[in-house]
Design a protein around this motif. Structure first.
Motif, PDB file in Angstrom:
ATOM      1  N   LYS A 136       0.846  -1.182   0.000  1.00  0.00           N
ATOM      2  CA  LYS A 136       0.000   0.000   0.000  1.00  0.00           C
ATOM      3  C   LYS A 136       0.887   1.240   0.000  1.00  0.00           C
ATOM      4  O   LYS A 136       2.047   1.186   0.426  1.00  0.00           O
ATOM      5  CB  LYS A 136      -0.939   0.024   1.211  1.00  0.00           C
ATOM      6  CG  LYS A 136      -0.261   0.101   2.535  1.00  0.00           C
ATOM      7  CD  LYS A 136      -1.295   0.014   3.639  1.00  0.00           C
ATOM      8  CE  LYS A 136      -0.613  -0.016   4.985  1.00  0.00           C
ATOM      9  NZ  LYS A 136      -1.546  -0.380   6.039  1.00  0.00           N
ATOM     10  N   VAL A 137       0.321   2.333  -0.511  1.00  0.00           N
ATOM     11  CA  VAL A 137       1.089   3.571  -0.677  1.00  0.00           C
ATOM     12  C   VAL A 137       0.566   4.567   0.336  1.00  0.00           C
ATOM     13  O   VAL A 137      -0.625   4.816   0.411  1.00  0.00           O
ATOM     14  CB  VAL A 137       0.880   4.149  -2.098  1.00  0.00           C
ATOM     15  CG1 VAL A 137       1.747   5.364  -2.289  1.00  0.00           C
ATOM     16  CG2 VAL A 137       1.167   3.105  -3.132  1.00  0.00           C
ATOM     17  N   ILE A 138       1.475   5.117   1.113  1.00  0.00           N
ATOM     18  CA  ILE A 138       1.063   6.111   2.113  1.00  0.00           C
ATOM     19  C   ILE A 138       1.952   7.336   2.007  1.00  0.00           C
ATOM     20  O   ILE A 138       3.078   7.269   1.520  1.00  0.00           O
ATOM     21  CB  ILE A 138       1.100   5.553   3.553  1.00  0.00           C
ATOM     22  CG1 ILE A 138       2.452   4.906   3.837  1.00  0.00           C
ATOM     23  CG2 ILE A 138      -0.017   4.582   3.783  1.00  0.00           C
ATOM     24  CD1 ILE A 138       2.552   4.409   5.252  1.00  0.00           C
ATOM     25  N   HIS A 139       1.405   8.432   2.463  1.00  0.00           N
ATOM     26  CA  HIS A 139       2.187   9.661   2.536  1.00  0.00           C
ATOM     27  C   HIS A 139       1.645  10.515   3.663  1.00  0.00           C
ATOM     28  O   HIS A 139       0.544  10.276   4.159  1.00  0.00           O
ATOM     29  CB  HIS A 139       2.179  10.415   1.196  1.00  0.00           C
ATOM     30  CG  HIS A 139       0.839  10.966   0.798  1.00  0.00           C
ATOM     31  ND1 HIS A 139       0.706  11.900  -0.179  1.00  0.00           N
ATOM     32  CD2 HIS A 139      -0.411  10.714   1.234  1.00  0.00           C
ATOM     33  CE1 HIS A 139      -0.557  12.219  -0.330  1.00  0.00           C
ATOM     34  NE2 HIS A 139      -1.263  11.514   0.516  1.00  0.00           N
ATOM     35  N   LEU A 140       2.420  11.551   4.012  1.00  0.00           N
ATOM     36  CA  LEU A 140       2.001  12.452   5.073  1.00  0.00           C
ATOM     37  C   LEU A 140       0.832  13.308   4.580  1.00  0.00           C
ATOM     38  O   LEU A 140       0.842  13.770   3.440  1.00  0.00           O
ATOM     39  CB  LEU A 140       3.148  13.386   5.479  1.00  0.00           C
ATOM     40  CG  LEU A 140       4.017  12.942   6.658  1.00  0.00           C
ATOM     41  CD1 LEU A 140       5.164  13.908   6.828  1.00  0.00           C
ATOM     42  CD2 LEU A 140       3.210  12.904   7.925  1.00  0.00           C
ATOM     43  N   ARG A 141      -0.086  13.519   5.435  1.00  0.00           N
ATOM     44  CA  ARG A 141      -1.228  14.335   5.038  1.00  0.00           C
ATOM     45  C   ARG A 141      -0.787  15.766   4.733  1.00  0.00           C
ATOM     46  O   ARG A 141      -1.193  16.359   3.745  1.00  0.00           O
ATOM     47  CB  ARG A 141      -2.239  14.375   6.189  1.00  0.00           C
ATOM     48  CG  ARG A 141      -3.682  14.525   5.702  1.00  0.00           C
ATOM     49  CD  ARG A 141      -4.668  14.236   6.794  1.00  0.00           C
ATOM     50  NE  ARG A 141      -4.831  12.812   7.052  1.00  0.00           N
ATOM     51  CZ  ARG A 141      -4.719  12.232   8.247  1.00  0.00           C
ATOM     52  NH1 ARG A 141      -4.455  12.951   9.305  1.00  0.00           N
ATOM     53  NH2 ARG A 141      -4.871  10.936   8.393  1.00  0.00           N
ATOM     54  N   ASN A 165       1.620  17.339   3.280  1.00  0.00           N
ATOM     55  CA  ASN A 165       2.819  17.306   2.432  1.00  0.00           C
ATOM     56  C   ASN A 165       2.853  18.577   1.572  1.00  0.00           C
ATOM     57  O   ASN A 165       1.822  19.222   1.399  1.00  0.00           O
ATOM     58  CB  ASN A 165       2.838  16.046   1.575  1.00  0.00           C
ATOM     59  CG  ASN A 165       1.632  15.937   0.690  1.00  0.00           C
ATOM     60  OD1 ASN A 165       1.469  16.746  -0.213  1.00  0.00           O
ATOM     61  ND2 ASN A 165       0.796  14.964   0.932  1.00  0.00           N
ATOM     62  N   PRO A 166       4.030  18.895   1.058  1.00  0.00           N
ATOM     63  CA  PRO A 166       4.169  20.184   0.371  1.00  0.00           C
ATOM     64  C   PRO A 166       3.178  20.369  -0.772  1.00  0.00           C
ATOM     65  O   PRO A 166       2.685  21.480  -0.979  1.00  0.00           O
ATOM     66  CB  PRO A 166       5.602  20.163  -0.167  1.00  0.00           C
ATOM     67  CG  PRO A 166       6.301  19.263   0.755  1.00  0.00           C
ATOM     68  CD  PRO A 166       5.321  18.237   1.204  1.00  0.00           C
ATOM     69  N   THR A 167       2.852  19.273  -1.497  1.00  0.00           N
ATOM     70  CA  THR A 167       1.933  19.454  -2.622  1.00  0.00           C
ATOM     71  C   THR A 167       0.560  19.869  -2.122  1.00  0.00           C
ATOM     72  O   THR A 167      -0.061  20.788  -2.650  1.00  0.00           O
ATOM     73  CB  THR A 167       1.825  18.144  -3.421  1.00  0.00           C
ATOM     74  OG1 THR A 167       3.129  17.717  -3.732  1.00  0.00           O
ATOM     75  CG2 THR A 167       1.028  18.331  -4.680  1.00  0.00           C
ATOM     76  N   ASN A 168       0.080  19.163  -1.071  1.00  0.00           N
ATOM     77  CA  ASN A 168      -1.229  19.531  -0.536  1.00  0.00           C
ATOM     78  C   ASN A 168      -1.223  20.941  -0.016  1.00  0.00           C
ATOM     79  O   ASN A 168      -2.157  21.711  -0.233  1.00  0.00           O
ATOM     80  CB  ASN A 168      -1.612  18.572   0.600  1.00  0.00           C
ATOM     81  CG  ASN A 168      -2.181  17.275   0.062  1.00  0.00           C
ATOM     82  OD1 ASN A 168      -2.357  17.163  -1.142  1.00  0.00           O
ATOM     83  ND2 ASN A 168      -2.445  16.337   0.933  1.00  0.00           N
ATOM     84  N   ARG A 223      -2.863  27.744  -3.021  1.00  0.00           N
ATOM     85  CA  ARG A 223      -3.362  28.259  -4.295  1.00  0.00           C
ATOM     86  C   ARG A 223      -4.853  28.524  -4.230  1.00  0.00           C
ATOM     87  O   ARG A 223      -5.351  29.542  -4.678  1.00  0.00           O
ATOM     88  CB  ARG A 223      -3.117  27.240  -5.399  1.00  0.00           C
ATOM     89  CG  ARG A 223      -1.777  27.409  -5.998  1.00  0.00           C
ATOM     90  CD  ARG A 223      -1.773  27.069  -7.460  1.00  0.00           C
ATOM     91  NE  ARG A 223      -0.529  27.606  -7.977  1.00  0.00           N
ATOM     92  CZ  ARG A 223      -0.311  27.992  -9.191  1.00  0.00           C
ATOM     93  NH1 ARG A 223      -1.264  27.923 -10.043  1.00  0.00           N
ATOM     94  NH2 ARG A 223       0.839  28.451  -9.570  1.00  0.00           N
ATOM     95  N   ALA A 276       0.687  23.383  -0.938  1.00  0.00           N
ATOM     96  CA  ALA A 276       0.744  24.333  -2.048  1.00  0.00           C
ATOM     97  C   ALA A 276      -0.618  24.449  -2.717  1.00  0.00           C
ATOM     98  O   ALA A 276      -1.067  25.551  -3.066  1.00  0.00           O
ATOM     99  CB  ALA A 276       1.791  23.879  -3.067  1.00  0.00           C
ATOM    100  N   LYS A 277      -1.290  23.297  -2.893  1.00  0.00           N
ATOM    101  CA  LYS A 277      -2.631  23.353  -3.521  1.00  0.00           C
ATOM    102  C   LYS A 277      -3.572  24.173  -2.659  1.00  0.00           C
ATOM    103  O   LYS A 277      -4.345  25.001  -3.158  1.00  0.00           O
ATOM    104  CB  LYS A 277      -3.197  21.937  -3.649  1.00  0.00           C
ATOM    105  CG  LYS A 277      -2.723  21.197  -4.872  1.00  0.00           C
ATOM    106  CD  LYS A 277      -3.446  19.865  -4.977  1.00  0.00           C
ATOM    107  CE  LYS A 277      -2.691  18.964  -5.923  1.00  0.00           C
ATOM    108  NZ  LYS A 277      -3.131  17.598  -5.856  1.00  0.00           N
TER     109      LYS A 277
END
Lengths: 726, 202
Positions: free
Chosen positions: A583-588, A590-593, A599, A595-596
């Protein structure tokens, strides 16, 4: 002067005479000469000599004229004589003339002498006078001189005094100069101060000018404002008039409205009554029509009742019919089903018939005694029993075959073991022989070396006696020993390699022999199977084909496998994963979120700002003053806007005050007018004015005036006044 | 710790790999210009000069991810680490740096060491990082404003910690992939690759 003139005159006379002589003109020239002479002489002479000259001249002229008159009538024969006479006369005349001339000359000289003497006297007198005068002048001059000398003395004394005073003055001057310098400095300071003051003056003047400008501007503004005020006043007046008119109108309207309301009430009542009456009339009419329709209705009623009964009957019939149809339909369905069943049954019947036929034919085919299925079952049972027996036999045979095979395999294994052992023993023996041979070779080599070394040593020993190169010898010996060691080491390596190679060879030989043995075994087995050769060949070929097919499939599968593996690899590179295992996990956060989100927030913020700005623009375009509900906006109002707002407010305040003031003033003026003149003028409508008097008995007593143009007025309501009076 | 002992333990290997990821991610962020170069400072690591960010938010984020990753490396439950670069305007994934981690599970807990010198491992890491730096030459330019995200592929049964959530694999639709070098600590083997969106200029 006179003498010279006279002498000139004489000379002239002489010349004129000479000219006459030269020309030789007898008559005319003489006269001319004479005239000339006389003229000249008259000119020349003074007061004393003129008369004498005149007389001489007169005698001369008479003398000249006589011969002229006498000479005219004679002829040419006498002409010669005449001519001579003339000539002689002429000469005489000339001589006379000369005498006269000399006389005159003498006279002239005498005159001149007299004149000279006179003049001398005169001159003497004058000189004496002059001497006298000069003596007097001299005396005067001497006096003057003395006076001047006295003056000079005085002046000298004065001069000395003045020099003294000058010196004093000079000293004073110096002191004064110093004081002057001091004062100059002060003056300079004052001047500087003054200049500064002047500058300030200038600046102040500029300021004053600017202030004047401002004043002018303000005056202009004031004038404009006053004009605006006037305009506003006029507007106010108009408005006031309009207001009064409107109040009047309003009052009238109210009165009329009350009347209207009364009238309307009446009208409503009447209308209501009318409506009621109409309704009554309508009702009456309907009743009439209905009454007219009654017999028809009765007829229809009868007819409908008959129809009703008829329809009821028919309805019962139809119900019955419907039930019948339903029953019939069900029957139909059943029959159709039956038909289908029948058809299928027929088909089955045929099939069964064929089967039966087949079964019946079976007996003929198999040749057995079968007529009934019981026979068939009996046969089958028999066959089965036979099968069972055969199977049992088979099993026993196979078990014995396996046992035999096991024994055979064991034996074969033992045989192969024994053979391998034999081979190994053989190999060992060969190895040992090889070793022995090598050792023998080595021994030979060693002996050879030893001999060689011995020879070298002997040679060295022999050489030692002749030469004494001991260090060289020792070196050579060392070198030789090194060489020897190297060679020995090399030898050892090569022998080790050799032994390894031989061992490998031995193992390979063992393997090949094992393989040969297996092949022999297989070959021995193979002839055993050649009994059923034909079938076996077929089987072999089929097996070979199968093998080839399997090989081709294997290759294909391998290629597929490779392709799939590549695809998998590619997908792996792209990031695919097995969801069941990974499974793929990431930090909630995170820089992309983040930045979005930023924006989106920016976009929202910009949209809100846009909206607010649009609203503001709309408000501004509408012209209304911007309200204070702009706390959210970040745009600060510019200074101009603030100033304009302040000005606007002040102007509005001024307007308001002006209005109030005008109101008051107008009111005052009107009351004053009313009080003083006794008449009050109101504006009722656009061009109508109402005049009311103080002494009116009723409030409504007034004169209405209408303006057509400002010169004529039409009075109105005189009739109303009269009525009132009545 | 692992440098003083002769061999590599599981814990030491996890630390080495985590350290490599920390520096590697910083290098990628610097090279690809995700953050402005003035927010990076030079440090020396693996005998070469690398860039580390000084932005505090970014530092805390990277620290969180790397510490969690270290724990999972110790547990041998992590399979991949992916750095995804997204364009902010179009929300498209432009680049994908994938690091596959193979863990030798025969090593158990804190027992057991493997014989491999730190220097050799560092040499391998150095070559990997140099290769990452060199990829800049053929990767297409990132002209729009971009942002990055770190995804971790773990075993299905791994407990998801509090601040983490599941996400998609964020693959690139039309991509070119390039395989880069690998390095191994004999306990963990890390292979790197980069996938980038195919541009239409070729």
């Amino acid at each position: 002067m006179r003498n010279t003139v006279r002498s000139n005159g004489c000379n002239l006379a002489m010349t004129s005479f000479h000219v006459a002589e030269e020309e030789g003109d007898p008559s005319g020239s003489r006269g001319a000469r004479g005239g000339n002479l006389s003229h000249h002489c008259s000119k020349m002479d003074g007061m004393d000599d003129e008369t004498t000259v005149f007389t001489t001249l007169k005698s001369f002229k008479s003398f000249i004229s006589k011969p002229e008159t006498s000479q005219k009538p004679p002829d040419s024969s006498l002409a010669h004589h005449h001519l001579q006479r003339q000539y002689l006369q002429r000469i005489e005349m000339e001589e006379a003339a000369e005498k006269i001339c000399s006389k005159t000359h003498l006279l002239q000289m005498a005159q001149e002498k007299q004149q000279m003497e006179l003049s001398h006297k005169r001159a003497r007198i004058e000189l004496e006078k002059a001497a006298h005068i000069s003596a007097r002048d001299l005396e005067r001059e001497v006096d003057r001189n003395q006076e001047l000398l006295n003056r000079i003395k005085k002046l000298e004394e004065r001069e000395a005094e003045t020099t003294r005073t000058l010196n004093e003055q000079m000293e004073m001057n110096k002191t004064l100069k110093k004081s002057l310098e001091g004062e100059n400095k002060k003056l300079e300071e004052k001047e500087s101060v003054i200049s500064e003051a002047n500058k300030t003056n200038g600046a102040l003047r500029d300021e004053i000018r600017e202030l004047n400008h401002k004043l002018k501007k303000l005056d202009m503004q004031l004038t404009t404002q006053s004009t605006d005020n006037q305009g506003l006043q006029e507007q106010l007046e108009l408005q006031r008039k309009k207001y009064q008119e409107l109040t009047m109108k309003f009052q009238e309207l109210q009165a009329t409205q009350s009347l209207n309301s009364d009238n309307e009430l009446k009208i409503k009542e009447l209308e209501r009554r009318l409506a009621l009456q109409e309704q009554d009339s309508v009702i009456v009419r309907n009743m009439k029509s209905e009454l007219a329709r009654l017999p028809d209705m009765e007829r229809e009623l009868k007819r409908l009742r008959e129809e009703n009964s008829y329809l009821r009957e028919t309805q019962e019939n139809s119900n019955l019919l419907r039930e019948e149809t339903e029953g019939l339909r069900r029957k139909l369905e059943r029959l159709e089903k039956l038909k289908e069943d029948m058809v299928s049954l027929e088909l089955e019947k045929e099939k069964q018939a064929t089967v039966l036929q087949a079964w019946e034919n079976l007996s003929e085919m198999t040749g057995l005694n079968i007529r009934k299925p019981e026979d068939l079952s009996r046969e089958i049972i028999q066959i089965q029993q036979r099968e069972i027996a055969l199977k049992q036999q088979n099993h026993s045979v196979t078990s014995s075959a396996r046992a035999l095979e096991k024994a055979r395999a064991q034996l074969q294994g033992e045989v192969t073991d024994l053979r391998t052992k034999a081979l190994e023993e053989q190999k060992k023996r060969e190895q040992q022989d090889a070793l022995v041979r090598r050792l023998q070779k080595r021994v030979l080599l060693l002996t050879k070396e030893r001999d060689g070394m011995k020879a070298i040593l002997e040679s060295y020993d022999s050489e030692l006696a002749t030469n004494e190169y001991s260090p060289q010898l020792t070196r050579r010996v060392k070198e030789a020993e090194d060489m020897l060691q190297k060679v020995q080491a090399h030898n050892l390596e090569i022998e080790a390699q050799l032994s390894k190679a031989q061992e490998e060879i031995g193992t390979y030989k063992l393997q090949t022999q094992k393989a040969e043995m297996e092949l022999d075994v297989l070959k021995k087995q193979a002839p055993g199977a050649e009994n059923s050769s034909f079938v076996m060949n077929e089987e072999v070929s089929s097996l070979r084909q199968k093998i080839e097919e399997l090989e081709a499939e294997r290759r294909r599968l391998e290629d597929q496998n490779n392709i799939l593996e590549m695809r998998l690899e590619k997908h792996n590179l792209q990031g695919a994963y097995d969801p069941t295992k990974t499974k793929v996990i990431h930090l909630r956060m995170n820089p992309t979120n983040i930045a979005k989100q930023q924006r989106l927030d920016e976009v929202e913020h910009l949209r809100e700002e846009c909206q607010q700005l649009r609203e503001r623009i709309r408000a501004l375009q509408a012209g209304g003053a911007v309200t204070s509900n702009e706390g959210t906006l970040s745009l600060p109002p510019s200074q101009e806007v603030l100033d304009l707002r302040r000005q606007l407010e002040s102007a509005e305040l001024k307007n308001q005050r002006l209005k109030e003031v005008f109101q008051k003033k107008i009111q005052e003026f009107r009351t004053v007018c009313y009080v003083l003149t006794g008449y009050q003028i109101d504006i009722t409508t656009e061009n109508q004015y109402r005049l009311t008097s103080v002494y009116a008995e009723h409030m409504e007593d007034s004169l209405l005036f209408k303006v057509i143009d400002m010169s004529t007025f039409i009075t109105r309501t005189v009739v109303s006044l009269l009525k009132r009076l009545q | 710790m692992s440098s003083t002992l002769k061999g590599i333990t599981l814990k030491g290997s996890a630390e080495l790999v985590a350290e490599f990821f920390s520096f590697g991610i910083n290098s990628i962020l610097y090279q690809r210009g995700i953050y402005p170069p003035e927010t990076f400072t030079r440090v020396t690591q693996y005998d070469m000069s690398l860039y580390l960010t000084v932005d505090p938010n970014l530092k805390t984020y990277l620290n969180d991810v790397v510490t969690q990753l270290k724990g999972w490396l110790f547990d041998c439950t992590v399979q991949k680490l992916v750095l995804v670069i997204t364009c902010l305007e179009t929300n498209e994934v432009l680049e994908r740096w994938q690091f596959d981690i193979e863990c030798d599970k025969t090593i158990t807990g804190s027992s057991g060491t493997r014989e491999k010198s730190i220097k050799a491992i560092q040499e391998e890491i150095r070559s990997v990082i140099r290769q990452i730096t060199a990829t800049v030459t053929f990767l297409p330019l990132l002209e729009t404003a971009c942002s990055f995200d770190l995804l971790i592929y773990t075993d299905k049964d791994q407990v998801v910690p509090e601040k983490w959530e599941e996400s998609g694999p964020k693959m690139i639709a039309d991509s070119e992939e390039v395989r880069l070098r690998t390095f191994t600590t004999t306990i963990h083997k890390v292979s790197s690759m980069v996938a980038y969106k195919r541009t239409d200029c070729i």
